[in-house]
Design a protein around this motif. Structure first.
Motif, PDB file in Angstrom:
ATOM      1  N   ALA A  85       0.838  -1.209   0.000  1.00  0.00           N
ATOM      2  CA  ALA A  85       0.000   0.000   0.000  1.00  0.00           C
ATOM      3  C   ALA A  85       0.867   1.251   0.000  1.00  0.00           C
ATOM      4  CB  ALA A  85      -0.927  -0.013   1.209  1.00  0.00           C
ATOM      5  N   ALA A  86       1.953   1.209   0.787  1.00  0.00           N
ATOM      6  CA  ALA A  86       2.846   2.371   0.811  1.00  0.00           C
ATOM      7  C   ALA A  86       3.519   2.575  -0.539  1.00  0.00           C
ATOM      8  CB  ALA A  86       3.899   2.189   1.911  1.00  0.00           C
ATOM      9  N   VAL A  87       3.945   1.451  -1.161  1.00  0.00           N
ATOM     10  CA  VAL A  87       4.569   1.553  -2.488  1.00  0.00           C
ATOM     11  C   VAL A  87       3.572   2.076  -3.511  1.00  0.00           C
ATOM     12  CG1 VAL A  87       5.595   0.237  -4.370  1.00  0.00           C
ATOM     13  CG2 VAL A  87       6.286  -0.218  -2.021  1.00  0.00           C
ATOM     14  N   GLU A  88       2.322   1.586  -3.442  1.00  0.00           N
ATOM     15  CA  GLU A  88       1.307   2.061  -4.384  1.00  0.00           C
ATOM     16  C   GLU A  88       1.060   3.552  -4.218  1.00  0.00           C
ATOM     17  OE1 GLU A  88      -2.059  -0.370  -3.628  1.00  0.00           O
ATOM     18  OE2 GLU A  88      -1.397  -2.003  -4.944  1.00  0.00           O
ATOM     19  N   ASP A  89       1.073   4.019  -2.971  1.00  0.00           N
ATOM     20  CA  ASP A  89       0.905   5.458  -2.749  1.00  0.00           C
ATOM     21  C   ASP A  89       2.047   6.239  -3.381  1.00  0.00           C
ATOM     22  OD1 ASP A  89      -1.415   4.956  -1.369  1.00  0.00           O
ATOM     23  OD2 ASP A  89      -0.462   5.014   0.618  1.00  0.00           O
ATOM     24  N   ARG A  90       3.272   5.710  -3.204  1.00  0.00           N
ATOM     25  CA  ARG A  90       4.420   6.409  -3.797  1.00  0.00           C
ATOM     26  C   ARG A  90       4.366   6.353  -5.322  1.00  0.00           C
ATOM     27  NH1 ARG A  90       7.190   4.172   0.790  1.00  0.00           N
ATOM     28  NH2 ARG A  90       7.800   2.320  -0.392  1.00  0.00           N
ATOM     29  N   VAL A  91       3.957   5.189  -5.876  1.00  0.00           N
ATOM     30  CA  VAL A  91       3.841   5.081  -7.337  1.00  0.00           C
ATOM     31  C   VAL A  91       2.790   6.042  -7.863  1.00  0.00           C
ATOM     32  CG1 VAL A  91       3.135   3.555  -9.204  1.00  0.00           C
ATOM     33  CG2 VAL A  91       4.684   2.718  -7.443  1.00  0.00           C
ATOM     34  N   THR A  92       1.652   6.126  -7.146  1.00  0.00           N
ATOM     35  CA  THR A  92       0.603   7.066  -7.562  1.00  0.00           C
ATOM     36  C   THR A  92       1.129   8.494  -7.562  1.00  0.00           C
ATOM     37  OG1 THR A  92      -1.096   5.596  -6.666  1.00  0.00           O
ATOM     38  CG2 THR A  92      -1.715   7.890  -7.047  1.00  0.00           C
ATOM     39  N   ALA A  93       1.912   8.822  -6.524  1.00  0.00           N
ATOM     40  CA  ALA A  93       2.479  10.172  -6.473  1.00  0.00           C
ATOM     41  C   ALA A  93       3.468  10.399  -7.615  1.00  0.00           C
ATOM     42  CB  ALA A  93       3.163  10.395  -5.120  1.00  0.00           C
ATOM     43  N   LEU A  94       4.288   9.360  -7.918  1.00  0.00           N
ATOM     44  CA  LEU A  94       5.256   9.497  -9.005  1.00  0.00           C
ATOM     45  C   LEU A  94       4.572   9.587 -10.359  1.00  0.00           C
ATOM     46  CD1 LEU A  94       8.056   7.013  -7.873  1.00  0.00           C
ATOM     47  CD2 LEU A  94       8.143   9.510  -7.888  1.00  0.00           C
ATOM     48  N   GLU A  95       3.438   8.859 -10.515  1.00  0.00           N
ATOM     49  CA  GLU A  95       2.731   8.923 -11.782  1.00  0.00           C
ATOM     50  C   GLU A  95       2.188  10.313 -12.060  1.00  0.00           C
ATOM     51  OE1 GLU A  95      -0.204   5.914 -11.431  1.00  0.00           O
ATOM     52  OE2 GLU A  95       1.109   4.307 -12.167  1.00  0.00           O
ATOM     53  N   LYS A  96       2.014  11.097 -11.032  1.00  0.00           N
ATOM     54  CA  LYS A  96       1.522  12.461 -11.213  1.00  0.00           C
ATOM     55  C   LYS A  96       2.632  13.408 -11.645  1.00  0.00           C
ATOM     56  CE  LYS A  96      -2.239  12.053  -7.849  1.00  0.00           C
ATOM     57  NZ  LYS A  96      -2.832  12.594  -6.600  1.00  0.00           N
ATOM     58  N   VAL A  97       3.880  12.937 -11.637  1.00  0.00           N
ATOM     59  CA  VAL A  97       5.014  13.787 -11.986  1.00  0.00           C
ATOM     60  C   VAL A  97       5.745  13.171 -13.172  1.00  0.00           C
ATOM     61  CG1 VAL A  97       7.156  14.815 -11.186  1.00  0.00           C
ATOM     62  CG2 VAL A  97       5.246  14.542  -9.602  1.00  0.00           C
ATOM     63  N   GLY A  98       5.927  13.960 -14.214  1.00  0.00           N
ATOM     64  CA  GLY A  98       6.688  13.523 -15.378  1.00  0.00           C
ATOM     65  C   GLY A  98       7.869  14.449 -15.606  1.00  0.00           C
ATOM     66  N   PHE A  99       9.026  13.859 -15.895  1.00  0.00           N
ATOM     67  CA  PHE A  99      10.246  14.633 -16.063  1.00  0.00           C
ATOM     68  C   PHE A  99      10.867  14.240 -17.391  1.00  0.00           C
ATOM     69  CE2 PHE A  99      14.737  15.669 -15.009  1.00  0.00           C
ATOM     70  CZ  PHE A  99      14.551  17.008 -14.684  1.00  0.00           C
ATOM     71  N   SER A 100      11.119  15.216 -18.251  1.00  0.00           N
ATOM     72  CA  SER A 100      11.690  14.936 -19.566  1.00  0.00           C
ATOM     73  C   SER A 100      12.622  16.068 -19.963  1.00  0.00           C
ATOM     74  CB  SER A 100      10.583  14.772 -20.611  1.00  0.00           C
ATOM     75  OG  SER A 100       9.831  15.964 -20.743  1.00  0.00           O
ATOM     76  N   GLY A 101      13.441  15.795 -20.953  1.00  0.00           N
ATOM     77  CA  GLY A 101      14.364  16.822 -21.432  1.00  0.00           C
ATOM     78  C   GLY A 101      15.408  16.230 -22.350  1.00  0.00           C
TER      79      GLY A 101
END
Length: 737
Positions: free
Chosen positions: A287-303
């Motif tokens: 559950a903790a990992v899923e919360d972190r994954v959900t938070a990471l999915e909201k952030v995209g980094f490119s360049g």
């Protein structure tokens, strides 16, 4: 008769004894020593075939027992118990004993019948025997009692056998229920024994009730007057006691097995409890990992980042450049997205830095649907067309507000460059009444940092737009209030697609003092018209365009411009992709001569097998353009040189364990063609042959190293043939993420 009952008792004793005997075995497992506390139980279970161990000959007592292994042990135990019960089939022996008894009774009846024929008397056989004193009364009673007892014994044994099978099925059902419900607590050894004893007691009581059934007892008493009701009940109870003894022997025989199974169940229950705790902890971690994954999915980094060093042909210095861009995308909510981006350039050694682009953009499904802050590219300013000059603004803000459906308002404020100390402010209101008709209102003003708006920096416009019968139209009218008269602009456009044919038309009327967004080439002209048509017929594509500009003000010399453009191309898929293309451009100013440019080209490209690729082309160009970025509408961009160009290329690509290596070579030969009167002077001709070699190594799709080299050979004619070589080379690394 006593001999027959002795035989029956002997058979019954042998069967019961054989069912309780279990041979002794040595330990079948290498990891179970004789002094281990569970040695006897393990040996007994192995001898009974309930456990088998592992292929390497070990028992694995310290290993956690799985539910599958437990199910196998229970299944073997049930199968063995059923086999033992099935092996105690006493009916054949009882049938044999009964047959012998019935034969003796029939013999006695036959003797009595023979005596009755000699002296017929209407009496019973027993009475006749008593009268004739052939057999004493006690013996005859025993005969009748034995006959009744055997008949009752046969029925009771069959009934008890059926009840035992039902008992086994019931125990199996209870164990399966426990196995299928892992959340239910497994019963202890005492509870298991109590369950079995209860089932046996129920079976015995039912059997006793059946054996003592009134109808059976009455039938026996009625047919055998010598036996009382108490005698019959005594015989039935004796049979029941015998059956109970058999059941007790079975229970005693399997008690050790059930105890061992109970120990295993207790151990398994402990393991299950530990597993439940581990699973609960694992669920929390997941559950903790899923919360972190959900938070990471909201952030995209490119360049991307590129570092290059290049020496161009004809230049002595090497140019070093470093360019990069970074974009951060954040999903702030289900309705709002945020994007921040920066583009920069760095000049090595001088260490000068330049931000070429920087902005933060918020898009949302709320009424404020877009907000852009930072450097504003001119492509974002199209809603303010004709009232705001097309330019990049060094810093500014742009917002779009969706008031209601099809009604929106856009606002802009920005400064073009540092030091101007002025801010341009613009607004545009757009409303689409229906698909066929929409309205745009827009305005612009300029304000200094301090003070009121500048009076000569106002502009306003109105426009219509829509789509009728598949034709899109726009009409715009704008006024530049920087001048008091002749300060307006009108632009109308039409565009439609009909199958494979596309048509477009644009008309411009621009007064001489309108200066915000000049549309015409020559400032002295006021009218411009441009139209085009395009069509595709199979592999053939045709396009044509025309442009006219004129209508100078009264008193001004006319500088009319006329231009034409036509191009055609066809692509054929033969052994390679073959493309034929041609282009003709023409333009003139006023009464001057029409300048014409023509280009014809033949190109061949092939992506062959095994990573090989090659191609060739040949083209002829008449009056080549004289500027790097030419416009076919402007006669000043046309040149007077003709040239024939021949090119060839070959390349090879190879995959190397996930990486990719590419090598490409090309050669281009340019043959200038002088006008006919000047062709006699061959010394004026300069031929050029350019060789290019490019190597690239892609570590991944996002990381690539490139190396390149160029050799330009200029061949001159004079008294002697001369070669002049110039060199160029480049190297670069590109990383994207």
């Amino acid at each position: 008769m006593n001999m027959k009952f002795k035989k029956f008792a002997l058979v019954l004793a042998i069967v019961l004894l054989a069912s309780t005997l279990t041979p002794a075995f040595a330990s079948p497992f290498a990891d179970v020593p004789a002094d281990h506390w569970a040695y006897d139980a393990i040996v007994q279970l192995a001898a009974a075939g309930l456990i088998e161990g592992y292929p390497d000959g070990t028992y694995g007592g310290a290993r956690m027992m799985t539910r599958y292994e437990a199910a196998m042990v229970f299944a073997r135990a049930l199968q063995r118990l059923e086999g033992q019960i099935a092996a105690m089939d006493l009916l054949p022996e009882l049938d044999r004993v009964k047959a012998e008894l019935m034969a003796e009774i029939e013999a006695a009846k036959a003797a009595a019948a023979a005596a009755a024929e000699k002296e017929p008397i209407e009496t019973t056989v027993i009475e006749r025997v008593i009268v004739d004193k052939d057999v004493d009364e006690e013996t005859l009673a025993r005969i009748r009692a034995n006959e009744v007892a055997i008949e009752a014994l046969t029925g009771d044994m069959a009934y008890l056998e059926a009840r035992m099978l039902g008992l086994i099925d019931g125990i199996r059902y209870d164990l399966n229920q426990l196995k299928d419900q892992p959340e239910v607590e497994v019963p202890s050894m005492d509870e298991i024994e109590e369950l079995i004893a209860k089932r046996i007691e129920e079976a015995v009581l039912e059997a006793a009730a059946a054996a003592k059934e009134t109808t059976i007892i009455e039938r026996v008493v009625a047919t055998t007057p010598e036996l009382t009701k108490e005698d019959v009940e005594f015989i039935a109870e004796a049979l029941i006691r015998t059956q109970v003894q058999r059941l007790e022997l079975l229970i005693n025989e399997n008690r050790a097995m059930i105890a061992a199974l109970s120990d295993w169940v207790d151990e398994l229950d402990g393991d299950v409890a530990v597993l439940k705790e581990d699973v609960a902890g694992l669920k929390e971690d997941v559950a903790a990992v899923e919360d972190r994954v959900t938070a990471l999915e909201k952030v995209g980094f490119s360049g991307n980042l590129s570092l290059n060093a290049e020496k161009k042909v004809g230049q002595a210095a090497i140019t070093f450049t470093q360019k990069g861009s970074v974009a951060l995308n954040v999903k702030a909510s289900e309705a709002t997205n945020v994007k921040a981006a920066i583009d920069w350039e760095l000049e090595p050694f001088a260490w000068t830095q330049k931000l070429s682009n920087y902005y933060v953009e918020v898009t949302s499904s709320t009424p404020l649907s877009r907000l852009l802050v930072g450097r504003i590219h001119q492509n974002n300013l199209s809603p303010f067309g004709y009232v705001l000059a097309p330019a990049h603004y060094g810093f500014g803000g742009l917002a779009k507000v969706d008031i209601i459906d099809d009604l929106s308002l856009q606002l802009f404020a920005g400064e073009k460059a540092a030091g101007t100390e002025q801010i341009d402010i613009a607004a545009a209101l757009e409303y689409k009444f229906i698909d066929e008709l929409g309205l745009r209102l827009k305005g612009k003003a300029t304000k200094p940092y301090s003070g009121m708006f500048l009076e000569d920096k106002y502009a306003a416009g109105i426009g219509l737009f829509g789509k009728i019968g598949g034709v899109e139209y726009t009409g715009n009218f704008a006024m530049d209030f920087g001048a008091e008269e002749k300060n307006y602009l009108g632009v109308a456009t039409l565009k439609g697609t009909f199958g494979d044919v596309t048509l477009d038309l644009k008309g411009i009327f621009e007064e001489e003092k309108y200066a915000i967004a000049k549309q015409l080439i020559n400032d002295a002209n006021r009218l411009g018209v441009e139209g085009g048509i395009g069509a595709k017929f199979g592999v053939l594509s045709l396009n044509g365009r025309a442009y006219y500009e004129g209508l100078a003000p009264v008193g001004v010399t006319s500088e009319d411009i006329m231009a034409f453009k036509a191009d055609a191309s066809a692509k054929f898929e033969l052994f390679a992709d073959l493309t034929l293309s041609g282009e003709v451009n023409a333009a003139k100013v006023g009464e001057g001569d029409m300048k014409m440019r023509a280009l014809a080209k033949l190109a061949l490209d092939k992506e062959a097998d095994y990573g090989l690729r090659y191609g060739a082309s040949a083209q002829y160009e008449h009056n080549a353009f004289a500027v790097p970025s030419p416009s076919w509408k402007n006669p000043a961009h046309y040149g007077e040189e003709d040239a024939a160009t021949f090119a060839a290329k070959v390349g090879y690509g190879l995959d190397l364990s996930g990486a990719k290596f590419d090598a490409d070579y090309s050669a281009t030969f340019v043959l200038p063609i002088l006008p006919i009167p000047e062709q006699e002077d061959e010394a004026d001709k300069e031929y050029t042959l350019t060789h290019k070699l490019n190597l690239s190594y892609g570590f991944t799709d996002n990381v690539k190293l490139t190396l390149g080299g160029t050799v330009k050979q200029t061949i001159t004619h004079g008294e002697e043939l001369g070669f002049d070589n110039e060199y160029g080379y480049s190297a670069g690394l590109t990383v994207s993420f």
